[in-house]
Structures are given as C-alpha cells and as structure tokens.
Scaffold this active site. Sequence first.
Site, PDB file in Angstrom:
ATOM      1  N   GLU A  68       1.176  40.412  31.863  1.00  0.00           N
ATOM      2  CA  GLU A  68       0.795  41.811  31.648  1.00  0.00           C
ATOM      3  C   GLU A  68       1.375  42.341  30.342  1.00  0.00           C
ATOM      4  OE1 GLU A  68       1.734  41.455  36.163  1.00  0.00           O
ATOM      5  OE2 GLU A  68       2.226  40.410  34.289  1.00  0.00           O
ATOM      6  N   CYS A  94       4.969  42.139  39.022  1.00  0.00           N
ATOM      7  CA  CYS A  94       6.311  42.040  39.612  1.00  0.00           C
ATOM      8  C   CYS A  94       7.024  43.371  39.526  1.00  0.00           C
ATOM      9  CB  CYS A  94       7.109  40.940  38.916  1.00  0.00           C
ATOM     10  SG  CYS A  94       7.607  41.331  37.223  1.00  0.00           S
ATOM     11  N   ALA A 172       8.012   6.927  32.701  1.00  0.00           N
ATOM     12  CA  ALA A 172       7.591   6.302  31.446  1.00  0.00           C
ATOM     13  C   ALA A 172       7.441   4.816  31.721  1.00  0.00           C
ATOM     14  CB  ALA A 172       8.618   6.549  30.339  1.00  0.00           C
ATOM     15  N   ALA A 181      11.441  -4.614  31.420  1.00  0.00           N
ATOM     16  CA  ALA A 181      10.985  -6.000  31.396  1.00  0.00           C
ATOM     17  C   ALA A 181      11.778  -6.827  32.400  1.00  0.00           C
ATOM     18  CB  ALA A 181      11.127  -6.575  29.991  1.00  0.00           C
ATOM     19  N   ALA A 182      11.400  -8.079  32.543  1.00  0.00           N
ATOM     20  CA  ALA A 182      12.056  -8.958  33.521  1.00  0.00           C
ATOM     21  C   ALA A 182      13.544  -9.105  33.257  1.00  0.00           C
ATOM     22  CB  ALA A 182      11.376 -10.327  33.527  1.00  0.00           C
ATOM     23  N   ARG A 202      12.723  18.830  29.141  1.00  0.00           N
ATOM     24  CA  ARG A 202      14.120  19.087  29.520  1.00  0.00           C
ATOM     25  C   ARG A 202      14.567  20.470  29.053  1.00  0.00           C
ATOM     26  NH1 ARG A 202      17.850  13.771  28.105  1.00  0.00           N
ATOM     27  NH2 ARG A 202      16.942  12.286  29.601  1.00  0.00           N
ATOM     28  N   THR A 214      21.290   5.104  37.790  1.00  0.00           N
ATOM     29  CA  THR A 214      20.936   5.275  36.380  1.00  0.00           C
ATOM     30  C   THR A 214      22.151   5.652  35.552  1.00  0.00           C
ATOM     31  OG1 THR A 214      18.642   5.884  36.847  1.00  0.00           O
ATOM     32  CG2 THR A 214      19.588   6.703  34.794  1.00  0.00           C
ATOM     33  N   GLU A 293      14.368  12.656  36.687  1.00  0.00           N
ATOM     34  CA  GLU A 293      14.280  11.444  35.893  1.00  0.00           C
ATOM     35  C   GLU A 293      15.086  10.367  36.615  1.00  0.00           C
ATOM     36  OE1 GLU A 293      14.952  11.740  31.721  1.00  0.00           O
ATOM     37  OE2 GLU A 293      14.299  13.822  31.616  1.00  0.00           O
TER      38      GLU A 293
END
Length: 419
Positions: A68, A94, A172, A181-182, A202, A214, A293
């Site tokens: 608004e 609001c 990602a 990868a392996a 972020r 992680t 993440e």
Amino acid sequence: MTSAAQDPQALDPAGVNPAEVRAMDRALELAAQGVRGANPLVGAVVLSPEGQVLGSGYHRGAGTPHAEVAALADARSRGADPAGGTMVVTLEPCNHQGRTGPCSAAIHEAGIRRVVFAAPDRTAQAAGGARWLQDHGIECDGGLRQAQSEHLNGRWLRATAESRPFVTLKTASSLDGRVAAADGTSQWITGSRARADGHAIRARVDAVLAGTGTVLADNPRLTARPVPTDEAGAAGDAGSPPPAQPLRAVMGLRPVPQDAAVRGPGFLQLATHDVPTALAELHGHGVRHVLVEGGPGIAGAFLAAGTVDELVSYIAPVVLGAGTPMFPPVGVPTLTAAHRWVPDPAGGGAVTQLGPDVRLRLRPADGDDGDDAAADGTAADRTATGRTTAASTTAAAPTSAGTATGIPVNPSTPQHNQE
C-alpha cells in the site's frame, strides 16, 4: 460486496465495480513479483475517484515498504494526489508497527476514501486494519479474489498458523542429483553466480540452518557474504556486504567445537533431531524465515516433516555418476507417494540461468494446480502417514534421528558443499 461497516472482513464481492476488479487482478499480478519469506506476497493499486489507475506497487520483502505504501509513493511520483481515491489491495491492510509502520495509518493519512481488499489478515499481530479504517471513516470491503490471494500465500498462511518460520530449503547438485563426488569432493559443483545468488538469499532471511554433520565436516561460517562472480577466477565484483547477518543455527546433538567458524554472536545450537521442535525454538527467537542448508540428512528431515515451504535448487551442467545423493530415503516406496512440486513464478521466475547453472524455484503442489499429479492427490504437503507405513517395509535411512512423521532421517549428514 458487503460493506465493512457491518463486518470489516465481509466476503461478498457483489458490489465492486469493473475498475476495482481490473485493479485487483493487476494487484495479484504485482504481488507475485515479490519474494517469499517472513511476509506474505501483497500487491496494491490506487484508483482515482473516476476509476483511473494512479499508482501501483508490491511488497519486495521484509523490511521494505508494504504494497500500500509503495502504491501511494508510486502515485505521488507520477504527480497524482491519492486523496479521495480507492486502495485496492490483495490483503487486508495491516494495523501494527513492525519493521515498517501500519499501512492502515498510511492509507488514512493519504486521504483514501475506500479500501477494497481480497483476503482478511487473520494473524494476531497484524489483523484489524479494516476495522481501524472503518472507525476512521473509510469504507472497507473484503472478499474480491480472496481465493486467489490465499492460494498465492498458501504456505505462508500455513507457517503462520503453525507458529513456525517460513522454510526455504536450498540445494545445489549435479544434473544427476549428486551433491558430492564419490571421493567426497564438492567445491564447487555450481559456479560463482549460483553461489552469489545463494548468499543473496542468506542476506534476506532471519536465520540460516545447517546440521552438526555439515559443521563438523566443512566448518562453514553460514554468513551472508559478497561472492566474486568472475567465472575465470579473477577478482570480479564481489558487491557490498549485507547490512545485517542472519542468525546462524546448527541442528543436532553433537557439540559444536568452541573454535568452529559458525560460533560467535548470532550463533544458536538447536540440540534436537526433531524438526518441529527446532522450528518452534527458532520461532521463539523471533525467526520468521529460515534458510535450510547443509547435507542430505537435514534436507530429508525437513522434507519428510512436510515443513518445506519453498525449494530453491541450483543445478550444474555436470554429471558425476556416483557420489552423495541430494536426498536420503524419505519414505517414498512408490511413485504415487512422491513429494511433488510445481514451478513458482514468484521472486523473479521459476527458472533462472545463472552462468552455466540453472536455479529452480518451486513450491509444494497444493492439489489444485490442474495437473495429473495433483489430481492423484500427491501434493507435497500431504500428511506423510502413507509414506511412513510403506517405508517400514523398505530400506530405511539412518536411524539416529526421528522426525514428527516417524521417518528416520539423520539431519547431521554432512553436505560437503558449504562455506
């Protein structure tokens, strides 16, 4: 349309005029250009007493002017006086002071004589704008295109009803769905433009969340930072640091080392493997939008709990053939039980090319999108009862953590693709 003089949230759209209908349709189009997160998507159009468009706007994210106020500013920038006009807006204005002032007061100060809104604001914090406007002599009618407005903000409405943050899950991966990868290498699967885009997300959320796996494997900072975008590896333009940093949350039972990069002011450990418990704690810390993440384990836990409101997936034109998959088993034994998603045009489009990579922006299928998957009742936010029952006869994910769905998923599995 029934006047708000009797009920500020009356939902009979019979009394609107064609100009107001056209303005509401335009306001809904504008609303969809906003970014999802702590606040709903809202668009607004200001009409003159004769029904001509004077200005328009939409909410561009938490901390920016509400729709608004943006529409009133647009009208004034065009030399138009909104006094005596009509405000057409996709959500009841609001009536509270947050990061910005109450829209009801801005509308009153502008001299608007009539407000037409689509959906009532049912949140305890912001509701009551129509009643306040009515008490100050402004006619208010609600209900025009209510279903469309509420569909646009379906997952935000669900998150607020559950008193939890809006959840964006970021992944990602390679073309074949691998995040490493392996041999465990992953930096970097995606290019610098995709990573810079991730840091931009972020910068606008209240918290970034990763699992302890992680943190222990990669020692990420989980901060929002400028990222050079010169694909050749030169310095490039890293941009400016964000004005504020999100809360850095780590979910899991293992202790976070005292010298971990994630520690410091703004760090919070969520000592749980239960997704609803973690979200409730974040909500208690004032978090209204969290970016999840981290590794496949934590992604799978939030997915299995049915709490992912937005999925942002960066896909690189790379085939690994083996390695860590994007998601662990999440209790889907057959195709009809799959978690299904639909493209989300909000926030800049469902598909965006970022250098060699592609960003997909998706929302859970709501069961009313008109495709075969929805008709089969395979919406992503359906209850997980069927998946859980069937999963008991199939191979299970690691059993060191449990979610509200009963599907054992370990949120501590490392990502190996964080910074």
